[in-house]
Design a protein around this motif. Structure first.
Motif, PDB file in Angstrom:
ATOM      1  N   LEU A   1      -9.086   6.828  -8.743  1.00 45.59           N
ATOM      2  CA  LEU A   1      -7.939   6.073  -8.250  1.00 45.59           C
ATOM      3  C   LEU A   1      -7.843   4.729  -8.969  1.00 45.59           C
ATOM      4  CD1 LEU A   1      -5.603   5.601  -6.264  1.00 45.59           C
ATOM      5  CD2 LEU A   1      -7.290   4.820  -4.582  1.00 45.59           C
ATOM      6  N   ALA A   2      -8.977   4.075  -9.135  1.00 47.25           N
ATOM      7  CA  ALA A   2      -8.988   2.783  -9.822  1.00 47.25           C
ATOM      8  C   ALA A   2      -8.506   2.914 -11.257  1.00 47.25           C
ATOM      9  CB  ALA A   2     -10.389   2.190  -9.781  1.00 47.25           C
ATOM     10  N   LEU A   3      -8.917   3.968 -11.938  1.00 49.16           N
ATOM     11  CA  LEU A   3      -8.501   4.154 -13.324  1.00 49.16           C
ATOM     12  C   LEU A   3      -7.011   4.470 -13.436  1.00 49.16           C
ATOM     13  CD1 LEU A   3     -11.541   6.157 -14.740  1.00 49.16           C
ATOM     14  CD2 LEU A   3     -10.953   3.767 -15.179  1.00 49.16           C
ATOM     15  N   LEU A   4      -6.482   5.233 -12.502  1.00 50.15           N
ATOM     16  CA  LEU A   4      -5.045   5.521 -12.512  1.00 50.15           C
ATOM     17  C   LEU A   4      -4.229   4.255 -12.262  1.00 50.15           C
ATOM     18  CD1 LEU A   4      -4.916   8.913 -10.581  1.00 50.15           C
ATOM     19  CD2 LEU A   4      -4.280   8.547 -12.978  1.00 50.15           C
ATOM     20  N   ASP A   5      -4.689   3.423 -11.337  1.00 47.88           N
ATOM     21  CA  ASP A   5      -3.988   2.172 -11.061  1.00 47.88           C
ATOM     22  C   ASP A   5      -4.049   1.251 -12.283  1.00 47.88           C
ATOM     23  OD1 ASP A   5      -2.643   0.173  -9.664  1.00 47.88           O
ATOM     24  OD2 ASP A   5      -4.485  -0.672  -8.848  1.00 47.88           O
ATOM     25  N   THR A   6      -5.207   1.180 -12.915  1.00 47.57           N
ATOM     26  CA  THR A   6      -5.353   0.370 -14.124  1.00 47.57           C
ATOM     27  C   THR A   6      -4.446   0.880 -15.235  1.00 47.57           C
ATOM     28  OG1 THR A   6      -7.642  -0.176 -13.567  1.00 47.57           O
ATOM     29  CG2 THR A   6      -6.996  -0.391 -15.881  1.00 47.57           C
ATOM     30  N   ASP A   7      -4.375   2.197 -15.389  1.00 50.42           N
ATOM     31  CA  ASP A   7      -3.525   2.798 -16.412  1.00 50.42           C
ATOM     32  C   ASP A   7      -2.056   2.393 -16.213  1.00 50.42           C
ATOM     33  OD1 ASP A   7      -3.373   4.746 -18.656  1.00 50.42           O
ATOM     34  OD2 ASP A   7      -2.137   5.887 -17.254  1.00 50.42           O
ATOM     35  N   ALA A   8      -1.625   2.378 -14.959  1.00 49.39           N
ATOM     36  CA  ALA A   8      -0.247   1.970 -14.683  1.00 49.39           C
ATOM     37  C   ALA A   8      -0.007   0.518 -15.076  1.00 49.39           C
ATOM     38  CB  ALA A   8       0.062   2.175 -13.194  1.00 49.39           C
ATOM     39  N   GLN A   9      -0.973  -0.338 -14.824  1.00 48.13           N
ATOM     40  CA  GLN A   9      -0.849  -1.739 -15.228  1.00 48.13           C
ATOM     41  C   GLN A   9      -0.780  -1.874 -16.746  1.00 48.13           C
ATOM     42  OE1 GLN A   9      -3.381  -4.766 -13.491  1.00 48.13           O
ATOM     43  NE2 GLN A   9      -3.928  -3.414 -11.814  1.00 48.13           N
TER      44      GLN A   9
END
Length: 383
Positions: free
Chosen positions: A77-85
């Motif tokens: 989840l953290a990596l997906l959120d970071t990817d969006a940023q």
């Protein structure tokens, strides 16, 4: 893959010129410049069409993993959120700076191995070309063999030598400062952390030889090497001699000058430019001055991804760099330093990593679209 032609009145080309032209993207590459439109057509008007951002050092993803001390979220989840940023800020290639320390907890072995595995597993689902930047704490002697294995199997894209240990030892053991930051991060009690510090200090004599072995392994496997927070010109020359050719955040102008004299790329933080100074206060160097005077060649996100797209415009507005040279700090220069010769410029045959950026002339700029290998991974309504 979709064929797409993007028309802009401000296209930054590989030779540094700015042209009113078209860029055609096909099969993940830039297939033509200045050609008639074919395929899907975008006309972005006065918005800039720029090479996608290459971020060699970003660790803001740690805040998605642990937004508050002791509060953890799943790594995927953290990596997906970071990817969006990342893609919303024009970043098409990102090196996640993963600190592998002698500390347990967030930066310990278990967390490092889990994050490394998650990056490999999640890579096909991430829009940004996401890579593994291993920030090896040099006093983490127990990890040496494991890191050498990782260098050999190709899972490390950039190795940086970190040494925060002396600073922690001085802060805690010499000056008697609070251990609260470290106990929260490690899950240890005060007494347990102090005992750990003493054990780490005892291993200090073995550190130089360990660093030399790791550097030799990285060079042998063609992995880009950086040293972090060099304090003196002598330190930079020593790392350079080991094949460590990227100077990450030199701590003073003299050390940055030594790196330039050696022909080494010098990294500063984009947040430093946007904020107008270092988070270290007056003790930190001023990135804008280092750029203006020719001592900084690369900007990275460090701890704040949005700063990367903003910093070049700030530099140009303030007269610290011409815009083409300012944008190269976040695109072509880091790509070359990392050995990525296929990206970082808008030229025929180059990988189609692109960013569309609206510049109102005052205040923040806005990334309205990002393409990674020709795919439109982000596009806002404003685009």
């Amino acid at each position: 893959m979709t064929t797409r032609t993007i028309a802009s009145r401000r296209v930054l080309l590989a030779d540094g010129s700015v042209e009113d032209t078209t860029v055609t993207v096909e099969d993940g590459r830039i297939a033509g410049i200045g050609q008639a439109c074919r395929g899907e057509e975008w006309n972005v008007g006065d918005a800039w069409l720029l090479p996608g951002i290459v971020d060699l050092h970003g660790d803001a993803f740690e805040r998605q993993m642990m937004p508050r001390p002791g509060v953890h979220f799943p790594t995927d989840l953290a990596l997906l959120d970071t990817d969006a940023q990342l893609i919303a800020n024009g970043v098409s290639t990102a090196y996640h700076g993963v600190t592998y320390s002698w500390e347990p907890g967030l930066r310990g072995r278990e967390s490092t191995c889990a994050l490394k595995a998650a990056l490999a597993e999640m890579k096909p689902r991430l829009a940004c070309d996401t890579r593994f930047h291993l920030r090896h704490e040099t006093h983490n002697l127990a990890a040496e063999g494991e890191v050498i294995d990782w260098l050999a199997d190709g899972s490390v894209d950039l190795l940086a030598f970190n040494d925060h240990t002396d600073m922690i030892l001085d802060r805690i053991l010499t000056k008697g400062k609070s251990t609260a930051t470290y106990t929260a991060r490690t899950g240890l009690s005060h007494d347990e952390f102090i005992a750990l510090l003493h054990r780490v200090a005892d291993g200090k004599p073995a550190v130089p030889a360990s660093v030399e072995r790791l550097a030799a392994a990285a060079v042998a496997h063609d992995v880009a090497l950086a040293s972090h927070d060099d304090h003196t010109p002598e330190m930079r020359r020593r790392f350079h001699a080991m094949g460590c050719r990227i100077a990450e955040f030199p701590m003073n102008t003299a050390t940055a000058e030594a790196a330039v004299a050696l022909g080494d790329p010098v990294i500063c933080g984009a947040p430093n430019v946007v904020r107008g100074g270092s988070h270290l206060g007056p003790d930190g160097i001023l990135a804008a001055r280092e750029i203006r005077e020719g001592r900084c060649t690369i900007l990275v996100s460090d701890y704040y991804y949005p700063a990367l797209a903003q910093a070049p415009f700030r530099l140009a507005r303030d007269g610290d760099a011409a815009f083409p040279q300012a944008w190269a700090l976040v695109s072509g220069n880091p790509a070359r330093a990392a050995g990525l010769d296929d990206r970082g410029t808008i030229a025929e045959g180059a990988r189609a990593d692109l960013a569309v950026v609206q510049d109102p002339g005052v205040g923040p700029v806005r990334v309205t679209a990002t393409l990674v290998e020709g795919a439109a991974v982000y596009r806002s309504a404003a685009a």
